[in-house]
Design an enzyme around this catalytic site. Sequence first.
Site, short mmCIF file in Angstrom:
data_model
loop_
_atom_site.label_atom_id
_atom_site.label_comp_id
_atom_site.label_asym_id
_atom_site.label_seq_id
_atom_site.Cartn_x
_atom_site.Cartn_y
_atom_site.Cartn_z
CD GLU A 1 -2.79 1.10 2.48
OE1 GLU A 1 -3.93 1.55 2.35
OE2 GLU A 1 -2.37 0.62 3.55
CE1 TYR A 2 5.58 5.44 2.67
CE2 TYR A 2 7.19 4.06 1.57
CZ TYR A 2 6.85 5.25 2.17
OH TYR A 2 7.78 6.26 2.24
#
Length: 94
Positions: free
Chosen positions: A30-31
């Site tokens: 996600e990052y």
Amino acid sequence: LEETLARFQSSHDENDLHIAVCGAGFTSIEYIGELLHRLPDFVKRFNLPAEKIKIYCIEAAPKVLPMFDPKLVDYAVNYLKNQGVEFYTETPII
């Protein structure tokens, strides 16, 4: 991260443009997605050479996102690879 990217203007050290994300679980992936979304802004704001920015995902386990269906994982990994992310699995950080 922003301070390191901004430092490139004075350091001219390409290592300031290399980003290593440690782990390939949900939060790390996600990052990376958010980072890719924000990169055009960073390039513009800090006057960075976009072609020299490198993103690496380093994972000790043999798989990325092991908790998800393999088809979803393949889709996500292929998308990120097409954006230039390099994956290193079975690569513990010592």
